[in-house]
Write a protein that holds these residues in place. Structure first.
Motif, PDB file in Angstrom:
ATOM      1  N   LYS A   1      -2.579   7.055   7.005  1.00 40.49           N
ATOM      2  CA  LYS A   1      -3.724   7.067   7.932  1.00 40.49           C
ATOM      3  C   LYS A   1      -3.499   6.111   9.108  1.00 40.49           C
ATOM      4  O   LYS A   1      -4.435   5.541   9.660  1.00 40.49           O
ATOM      5  N   ARG A   2      -2.230   5.963   9.484  1.00 38.90           N
ATOM      6  CA  ARG A   2      -1.878   5.151  10.640  1.00 38.90           C
ATOM      7  C   ARG A   2      -1.356   6.048  11.760  1.00 38.90           C
ATOM      8  O   ARG A   2      -1.194   7.253  11.585  1.00 38.90           O
ATOM      9  N   ASP A   3      -1.102   5.448  12.910  1.00 42.46           N
ATOM     10  CA  ASP A   3      -0.583   6.185  14.051  1.00 42.46           C
ATOM     11  C   ASP A   3       0.936   6.347  13.938  1.00 42.46           C
ATOM     12  O   ASP A   3       1.617   5.531  13.317  1.00 42.46           O
ATOM     13  N   LEU A   4       1.443   7.407  14.547  1.00 40.49           N
ATOM     14  CA  LEU A   4       2.882   7.641  14.599  1.00 40.49           C
ATOM     15  C   LEU A   4       3.516   6.813  15.705  1.00 40.49           C
ATOM     16  O   LEU A   4       3.023   6.771  16.833  1.00 40.49           O
ATOM     17  N   THR A   5       4.616   6.159  15.380  1.00 46.42           N
ATOM     18  CA  THR A   5       5.453   5.507  16.378  1.00 46.42           C
ATOM     19  C   THR A   5       6.877   6.021  16.217  1.00 46.42           C
ATOM     20  O   THR A   5       7.386   6.100  15.096  1.00 46.42           O
TER      21      THR A   5
ATOM     22  N   GLU B   1       4.018  14.222   6.037  1.00 46.27           N
ATOM     23  CA  GLU B   1       3.084  14.096   4.910  1.00 46.27           C
ATOM     24  C   GLU B   1       2.842  12.626   4.573  1.00 46.27           C
ATOM     25  O   GLU B   1       1.695  12.205   4.342  1.00 46.27           O
ATOM     26  N   GLN B   2       3.902  11.842   4.549  1.00 47.26           N
ATOM     27  CA  GLN B   2       3.763  10.416   4.250  1.00 47.26           C
ATOM     28  C   GLN B   2       2.967   9.697   5.334  1.00 47.26           C
ATOM     29  O   GLN B   2       2.131   8.841   5.038  1.00 47.26           O
TER      30      GLN B   2
ATOM     31  N   ARG C   1      10.954   7.633  12.815  1.00 46.29           N
ATOM     32  CA  ARG C   1       9.539   8.011  12.827  1.00 46.29           C
ATOM     33  C   ARG C   1       8.820   7.156  11.784  1.00 46.29           C
ATOM     34  O   ARG C   1       9.066   7.282  10.590  1.00 46.29           O
ATOM     35  N   THR C   2       7.971   6.279  12.249  1.00 50.25           N
ATOM     36  CA  THR C   2       7.308   5.365  11.330  1.00 50.25           C
ATOM     37  C   THR C   2       5.838   5.215  11.701  1.00 50.25           C
ATOM     38  O   THR C   2       5.359   5.836  12.659  1.00 50.25           O
ATOM     39  N   SER C   3       5.136   4.423  10.946  1.00 44.45           N
ATOM     40  CA  SER C   3       3.704   4.240  11.165  1.00 44.45           C
ATOM     41  C   SER C   3       3.452   2.944  11.922  1.00 44.45           C
ATOM     42  O   SER C   3       4.267   2.024  11.909  1.00 44.45           O
TER      43      SER C   3
ATOM     44  N   LYS D   1       0.831  -1.211   0.000  1.00 45.66           N
ATOM     45  CA  LYS D   1       0.000   0.000   0.000  1.00 45.66           C
ATOM     46  C   LYS D   1       0.862   1.256   0.000  1.00 45.66           C
ATOM     47  O   LYS D   1       0.595   2.219  -0.719  1.00 45.66           O
ATOM     48  N   TYR D   2       1.937   1.242   0.794  1.00 44.21           N
ATOM     49  CA  TYR D   2       2.796   2.424   0.890  1.00 44.21           C
ATOM     50  C   TYR D   2       3.527   2.691  -0.421  1.00 44.21           C
ATOM     51  O   TYR D   2       3.704   3.848  -0.818  1.00 44.21           O
TER      52      TYR D   2
END
Length: 320
Positions: free
Chosen positions: A226-230, A220-221, A245-247, A159-160
């Motif tokens: 549409k996921r949460d930040l981790t 922006e990515q 910084r990832t989803s 998807k990404y």
């Protein structure tokens, strides 16, 4: 002799009554988790042991295998008593709205679902061999990437690539994810995508034997996913100098309103009290923080809310 027999009978009766009383005092909880071979099943087993230890055996958690979160949520509408299960918050929201896999099913029971606490999230890792020089997603063009098949990470990774305009610009390896580390080290692939609680064992293994870069998402990515930040802190993996910084897809432990407030309180309090001890045995618990309560959509169980008020954890009005 009759007196001795009488005393013996009384003593036996006392022992029996004590055993009955102990059994009655013991609270039983069923924890519906994931497939037995998964990390989330291991987490459930660790949680069960932590609850037994932290409550001196007053609460006993029995872990049940599950085929996935949809099954877990489905069973919430029919399971009585102290039923605890894991699920992404969005899936519970679909059940309560009667959408997706839950279309046509009565929503009344699903509306009785209440959150207890967050557990380790499914966190995306884009792992690149350092010598290929990729430090951002634009650099993936022309590279060979292993996504794997059939997993959340594979679906999410695909998807990404589409979201970031890379679908036809990246070569996808047909190898299984279980072969990712070996394939990375011997140069068959330039990188791989994996999802799981962090620190991820396969990423630890890859970073231990090869210099790697783990890509971060821009704001922006992240919004596009549409996921949460981790945020994976610097030093989590060998050679990692900066935060990543990832989803992530949040995962939460839920109960229903059939669970009494005291049991929900004790489960929640003991979970947070035992988190440090669990982290010393399994590092994925280190990724759970009180700030992750913000990722819970919907209502939190009143018993859990009581603990969060005592502990000063941040809770929104809409979660009450």
């Amino acid at each position: 002799m009759n007196i001795l027999r009488t005393i013996g009978a009384i003593a036996t009766g006392i022992v029996a009554l004590s055993a009955v009383s102990a059994a009655q005092a013991e609270t039983r909880v069923t924890f519906k988790s994931a497939k037995a071979a998964s990390s989330y099943y291991q987490m459930a087993a660790q949680f069960a042991e932590a609850i037994k230890t932290g409550t001196d055996g007053e609460i006993i958690v029995t872990v049940e295998e599950s085929q996935g979160s949809v099954q877990n949520v489905m069973e919430a509408s029919v399971r009585p008593g102290n039923y605890v299960f894991t699920s992404p918050p969005a899936l519970v929201g679909l059940a309560q709205a009667g959408k997706g896999a839950f279309e046509g099913r009565p929503t009344e029971k699903f509306n009785e679902v209440r959150a207890l606490f967050p557990i380790p999230s499914l966190t995306m890792h884009f792992v690149m061999r350092a010598d290929v020089g990729v430090t951002d997603f634009a650099g993936l063009e022309g590279k060979t990437i292993l996504l794997g098949k059939g997993s959340f990470g594979a679906t999410e990774g695909e998807k990404y690539l589409e979201l970031f305009g890379l679908t036809d610009k990246v070569k996808l390896s047909e190898a299984e994810l279980s072969n990712a580390v070996a394939a990375l080290k011997n140069g068959q692939i330039d990188g791989f995508v994996t999802a799981g609680s962090w620190p991820a064992p396969n990423v630890i293994e890859a970073a231990a034997g090869t210099d790697v870069n783990i890509l971060s998402l821009s704001d922006e990515q992240l919004a596009m996913t549409k996921r949460d930040l981790t945020v994976i802190p610097a030093g989590t993996y060998n050679g990692q100098k900066d935060d990543i910084r990832t989803s992530s897809l949040s995962v939460v432990a839920y109960a229903t309103t059939q669970m009494d407030d005291e049991t929900a309180y004790q489960l929640t309090k003991t979970y947070w009290d035992q988190k440090s001890a669990m982290s010393s045995n399994a590092s994925w618990w280190k990724g759970v923080t009180q700030e992750m309560l913000a990722n819970i959509k919907g209502k939190i169980h009143p018993g859990a809310l009581r603990y969060y008020a005592e502990a000063g954890f941040p809770v929104r009005d809409d979660q009450n």
